[in-house]
Design a protein around this motif. Structure first.
Motif, PDB file in Angstrom:
ATOM      1  N   LEU A   1      -3.627  -0.720  -2.518  1.00  0.00           N
ATOM      2  CA  LEU A   1      -4.483   0.178  -1.759  1.00  0.00           C
ATOM      3  C   LEU A   1      -3.743   1.475  -1.482  1.00  0.00           C
ATOM      4  CD1 LEU A   1      -6.795  -0.545   1.228  1.00  0.00           C
ATOM      5  CD2 LEU A   1      -4.863   0.991   1.627  1.00  0.00           C
ATOM      6  N   VAL A   2      -4.462   2.584  -1.530  1.00  0.00           N
ATOM      7  CA  VAL A   2      -3.914   3.890  -1.168  1.00  0.00           C
ATOM      8  C   VAL A   2      -4.641   4.381   0.072  1.00  0.00           C
ATOM      9  CG1 VAL A   2      -3.571   6.283  -1.864  1.00  0.00           C
ATOM     10  CG2 VAL A   2      -3.294   4.441  -3.538  1.00  0.00           C
ATOM     11  N   ALA A   3      -3.869   4.710   1.105  1.00  0.00           N
ATOM     12  CA  ALA A   3      -4.416   5.295   2.328  1.00  0.00           C
ATOM     13  C   ALA A   3      -4.201   6.793   2.269  1.00  0.00           C
ATOM     14  CB  ALA A   3      -3.728   4.705   3.555  1.00  0.00           C
ATOM     15  N   GLY A   4      -5.256   7.558   2.538  1.00  0.00           N
ATOM     16  CA  GLY A   4      -5.154   9.001   2.439  1.00  0.00           C
ATOM     17  C   GLY A   4      -5.827   9.714   3.586  1.00  0.00           C
ATOM     18  N   ALA A   5      -5.265  10.871   3.959  1.00  0.00           N
ATOM     19  CA  ALA A   5      -5.858  11.737   4.987  1.00  0.00           C
ATOM     20  C   ALA A   5      -5.814  13.170   4.485  1.00  0.00           C
ATOM     21  CB  ALA A   5      -5.129  11.582   6.311  1.00  0.00           C
TER      22      ALA A   5
ATOM     23  N   LEU B   1     -14.555  -1.827  -6.379  1.00  0.00           N
ATOM     24  CA  LEU B   1     -13.419  -1.424  -5.551  1.00  0.00           C
ATOM     25  C   LEU B   1     -13.901  -0.783  -4.262  1.00  0.00           C
ATOM     26  CD1 LEU B   1     -11.154  -0.113  -8.435  1.00  0.00           C
ATOM     27  CD2 LEU B   1     -10.709  -2.112  -6.986  1.00  0.00           C
ATOM     28  N   LYS B   2     -13.014  -0.760  -3.280  1.00  0.00           N
ATOM     29  CA  LYS B   2     -13.405  -0.363  -1.929  1.00  0.00           C
ATOM     30  C   LYS B   2     -13.084   1.097  -1.632  1.00  0.00           C
ATOM     31  CE  LYS B   2     -12.998  -5.045  -0.206  1.00  0.00           C
ATOM     32  NZ  LYS B   2     -14.467  -5.203  -0.250  1.00  0.00           N
ATOM     33  N   TYR B   3     -14.007   1.702  -0.892  1.00  0.00           N
ATOM     34  CA  TYR B   3     -13.852   3.044  -0.350  1.00  0.00           C
ATOM     35  C   TYR B   3     -13.990   2.874   1.159  1.00  0.00           C
ATOM     36  CZ  TYR B   3     -14.469   8.192  -0.400  1.00  0.00           C
ATOM     37  OH  TYR B   3     -14.336   9.561  -0.245  1.00  0.00           O
ATOM     38  N   ALA B   4     -12.911   2.369   1.779  1.00  0.00           N
ATOM     39  CA  ALA B   4     -12.930   2.049   3.204  1.00  0.00           C
ATOM     40  C   ALA B   4     -12.673   3.305   4.024  1.00  0.00           C
ATOM     41  CB  ALA B   4     -11.880   0.987   3.517  1.00  0.00           C
ATOM     42  N   VAL B   5     -13.188   3.312   5.255  1.00  0.00           N
ATOM     43  CA  VAL B   5     -13.131   4.514   6.084  1.00  0.00           C
ATOM     44  C   VAL B   5     -12.548   4.191   7.454  1.00  0.00           C
ATOM     45  CG1 VAL B   5     -14.432   6.452   7.027  1.00  0.00           C
ATOM     46  CG2 VAL B   5     -15.192   5.375   4.887  1.00  0.00           C
ATOM     47  N   TYR B   6     -11.667   5.066   7.903  1.00  0.00           N
ATOM     48  CA  TYR B   6     -11.015   4.928   9.204  1.00  0.00           C
ATOM     49  C   TYR B   6     -11.883   5.587  10.284  1.00  0.00           C
ATOM     50  CZ  TYR B   6      -7.300   5.296  12.762  1.00  0.00           C
ATOM     51  OH  TYR B   6      -6.551   5.204  13.912  1.00  0.00           O
ATOM     52  N   TYR B   7     -12.916   4.878  10.716  1.00  0.00           N
ATOM     53  CA  TYR B   7     -13.732   5.334  11.841  1.00  0.00           C
ATOM     54  C   TYR B   7     -13.019   4.895  13.120  1.00  0.00           C
ATOM     55  CZ  TYR B   7     -17.540   6.264   8.499  1.00  0.00           C
ATOM     56  OH  TYR B   7     -18.305   6.747   7.466  1.00  0.00           O
ATOM     57  N   SER B   8     -11.998   5.640  13.469  1.00  0.00           N
ATOM     58  CA  SER B   8     -11.035   5.169  14.464  1.00  0.00           C
ATOM     59  C   SER B   8     -11.615   5.006  15.853  1.00  0.00           C
ATOM     60  CB  SER B   8      -9.843   6.141  14.532  1.00  0.00           C
ATOM     61  OG  SER B   8     -10.270   7.439  14.918  1.00  0.00           O
TER      62      SER B   8
ATOM     63  N   HIS C   1      -4.108  11.328  11.416  1.00  0.00           N
ATOM     64  CA  HIS C   1      -4.613   9.958  11.436  1.00  0.00           C
ATOM     65  C   HIS C   1      -3.903   9.052  10.440  1.00  0.00           C
ATOM     66  CE1 HIS C   1      -8.818  10.840  13.386  1.00  0.00           C
ATOM     67  NE2 HIS C   1      -7.853  10.707  14.274  1.00  0.00           N
ATOM     68  N   ILE C   2      -3.244   9.635   9.436  1.00  0.00           N
ATOM     69  CA  ILE C   2      -2.564   8.807   8.444  1.00  0.00           C
ATOM     70  C   ILE C   2      -1.501   7.938   9.100  1.00  0.00           C
ATOM     71  CG2 ILE C   2      -0.816  10.533   7.864  1.00  0.00           C
ATOM     72  CD1 ILE C   2      -2.577   8.059   5.443  1.00  0.00           C
ATOM     73  N   TYR C   3      -0.933   8.398  10.199  1.00  0.00           N
ATOM     74  CA  TYR C   3       0.078   7.607  10.899  1.00  0.00           C
ATOM     75  C   TYR C   3      -0.559   6.365  11.534  1.00  0.00           C
ATOM     76  CZ  TYR C   3       3.500  11.338  10.304  1.00  0.00           C
ATOM     77  OH  TYR C   3       4.380  12.246   9.770  1.00  0.00           O
ATOM     78  N   ALA C   4      -1.696   6.548  12.220  1.00  0.00           N
ATOM     79  CA  ALA C   4      -2.366   5.403  12.848  1.00  0.00           C
ATOM     80  C   ALA C   4      -2.938   4.457  11.802  1.00  0.00           C
ATOM     81  CB  ALA C   4      -3.475   5.896  13.777  1.00  0.00           C
TER      82      ALA C   4
ATOM     83  N   PHE D   1       0.833  -1.200   0.000  1.00  0.00           N
ATOM     84  CA  PHE D   1       0.000   0.000   0.000  1.00  0.00           C
ATOM     85  C   PHE D   1       0.868   1.249   0.000  1.00  0.00           C
ATOM     86  CE2 PHE D   1       0.880  -0.181   4.519  1.00  0.00           C
ATOM     87  CZ  PHE D   1       0.698   1.109   5.014  1.00  0.00           C
ATOM     88  N   ALA D   2       0.221   2.370  -0.275  1.00  0.00           N
ATOM     89  CA  ALA D   2       0.887   3.669  -0.284  1.00  0.00           C
ATOM     90  C   ALA D   2       0.091   4.631   0.578  1.00  0.00           C
ATOM     91  CB  ALA D   2       1.000   4.202  -1.708  1.00  0.00           C
ATOM     92  N   ALA D   3       0.761   5.646   1.109  1.00  0.00           N
ATOM     93  CA  ALA D   3       0.114   6.718   1.864  1.00  0.00           C
ATOM     94  C   ALA D   3       0.239   8.008   1.074  1.00  0.00           C
ATOM     95  CB  ALA D   3       0.757   6.874   3.241  1.00  0.00           C
ATOM     96  N   ALA D   4      -0.848   8.764   1.003  1.00  0.00           N
ATOM     97  CA  ALA D   4      -0.831   9.987   0.198  1.00  0.00           C
ATOM     98  C   ALA D   4      -1.710  11.056   0.825  1.00  0.00           C
ATOM     99  CB  ALA D   4      -1.311   9.694  -1.220  1.00  0.00           C
ATOM    100  N   HIS D   5      -1.259  12.304   0.704  1.00  0.00           N
ATOM    101  CA  HIS D   5      -2.001  13.469   1.190  1.00  0.00           C
ATOM    102  C   HIS D   5      -2.147  13.392   2.710  1.00  0.00           C
ATOM    103  CE1 HIS D   5      -2.771  14.742  -2.934  1.00  0.00           C
ATOM    104  NE2 HIS D   5      -3.007  13.456  -3.181  1.00  0.00           N
ATOM    105  N   LEU D   6      -1.175  13.965   3.390  1.00  0.00           N
ATOM    106  CA  LEU D   6      -0.993  13.767   4.822  1.00  0.00           C
ATOM    107  C   LEU D   6      -1.503  14.953   5.632  1.00  0.00           C
ATOM    108  CD1 LEU D   6       2.727  12.533   4.546  1.00  0.00           C
ATOM    109  CD2 LEU D   6       0.623  11.233   4.116  1.00  0.00           C
TER     110      LEU D   6
END
Length: 369
Positions: free
Chosen positions: A88-92, A137-144, A35-38, A26-31
């Motif tokens: 997967l791309v994780a974004g915040a 495709l998935k649009y998953a959400v970080y409801y932390s 929450h992008i760290y968690a 996966f990749a992380a984008a737009h920080l």
């Protein structure tokens, strides 16, 4: 654990990595949000491999790489989207920009994992629903405040075990500490960008109400917002509440605010109270005030007695491994797409329906203190 502490309600086994190195990249984008760290920690803990990071601000990308040295800094978002290894791309991103980012990720043939709130308008919601339905495709959400809190994870397991019978009401309290406003980005105070308090931090609570009650839909009965104490930011909101009725007859109430005082030992005294036909549960997620204790507390009362369970280190965070397997297996075990977007829909609708209680003279908010 003594019976008086709830031994009859054993937690599920701690989750373990679900893939080996390099099996899920996966990749992380737009920080723009921390929450992008968690989010990244959760995926890595479940076995995912972090390959890339990108932000238009090089300093943010470099700080992220310091925390996660395995991440290569990409020159552009396009470089990440063009990499066939990235699943997967994780974004915040800024909240109002999260939907557009997700649509670009989906258009590139990859799954998307976004910080909450996942979107800020009903038009964005419809575009996301269309894209996910069309592509699968998935649009998953970080409801932390549920998926990354062990007390909340354990509460879900207790409800599944029938510990309190049928859930009839969920009350969610989500106070936050604003801290030094000068440390906040400008978009944090711009309602068009953060979406409003019920859309933003309120989204956690709508998700919890649906989840704990086992509901698929709900109606917003009433809602209110206000800017009571931050008039120097005229489009900011520091208070919000909402009442919903769910499709299975359960009700929900949420209160969110930015009034956590400096004397509290953590950023917010988040609590959830779940009433069932055969008992109730209270979660003290982050602190048990005035005891010197941290969070993770689950209080259960039912016909078996009174139980206090410290969930810390007991159940872990199974969402992340389930999400990885869902992306690989094309299943929906972590959270259904319908559920993730229904919580977002309720957040936006509550925000749109909210009565503004901000004291005003003319068009300017005023202080009542």
């Amino acid at each position: 654990m003594p019976a008086s502490e709830g031994a009859n309600y054993a937690p599920a086994p701690m989750p373990r990595p679900v893939v080996g190195p390099g099996e899920f990249i996966f990749a992380a984008a737009h920080l723009d949000h921390g929450h992008i760290y968690a989010m990244s920690e959760g995926l890595i803990g479940a076995g995912a491999t972090l390959k890339w990071v990108y932000d238009s601000d090089p300093a943010k990308a470099e700080a992220f790489q310091t925390r996660f040295p395995q991440a290569q800094i990409a020159d552009s978002e396009a470089e990440i989207l063009a990499d066939p290894e990235v699943r997967l791309v994780a974004g915040a991103a800024v909240a109002s920009e999260r939907a557009d980012l997700g649509l670009r990720v989906i258009a590139a043939g990859k799954d998307y994992f976004t910080d909450k709130a996942p979107l800020t308008t009903l038009a964005q919601l419809e575009a996301v629903r269309e894209a996910t339905a069309r592509t699968g495709l998935k649009y998953a959400v970080y409801y932390s405040e549920r998926i990354h809190v062990e007390a909340a994870v354990f509460a879900g397991q207790l409800i599944e075990q029938g510990a309190i019978g049928k859930v009839v009401q969920v009350i969610c309290l989500g106070p936050h500490r604003i801290g030094d406003p000068n440390t906040r980005p400008s978009w944090f105070f711009d309602r068009d960008k953060f979406g409003g308090i019920l859309c933003d931090i309120g989204s956690h609570n709508f998700e919890q109400m649906l989840y704990f009650a086992g509901a698929k839909d709900a109606e917003v009965v009433s809602a209110s917002v206000a800017n009571h104490a931050h008039q120097e930011y005229p489009t900011f909101e520091d208070f919000g509440d909402a009442h919903i009725v769910m499709d299975n007859g359960a009700t929900g109430f949420a209160r969110v605010d930015w009034f956590t005082p400096a004397g509290l030992s953590t950023w917010g005294d988040g609590r959830t109270i779940i009433l069932g036909t055969e008992g109730y549960i209270e979660l003290r997620k982050y602190v048990n005030i005035a005891t010197g204790e941290g969070g993770g507390h689950v209080f259960l009362v039912n016909d078996d007695g009174e139980h206090h369970i410290d969930a810390t280190g007991q159940v872990g965070y199974p969402f992340f491994g389930a999400l990885i397997r869902d992306c690989l297996d094309r299943t929906e075990t972590a959270m259904t797409q319908e559920h993730a977007l229904k919580a977002a829909e309720l957040s936006v609708k509550a925000q749109l329906a909210a009565r503004d209680l901000t004291p005003r003279i003319g068009n300017r908010p005023i202080s009542v203190t």
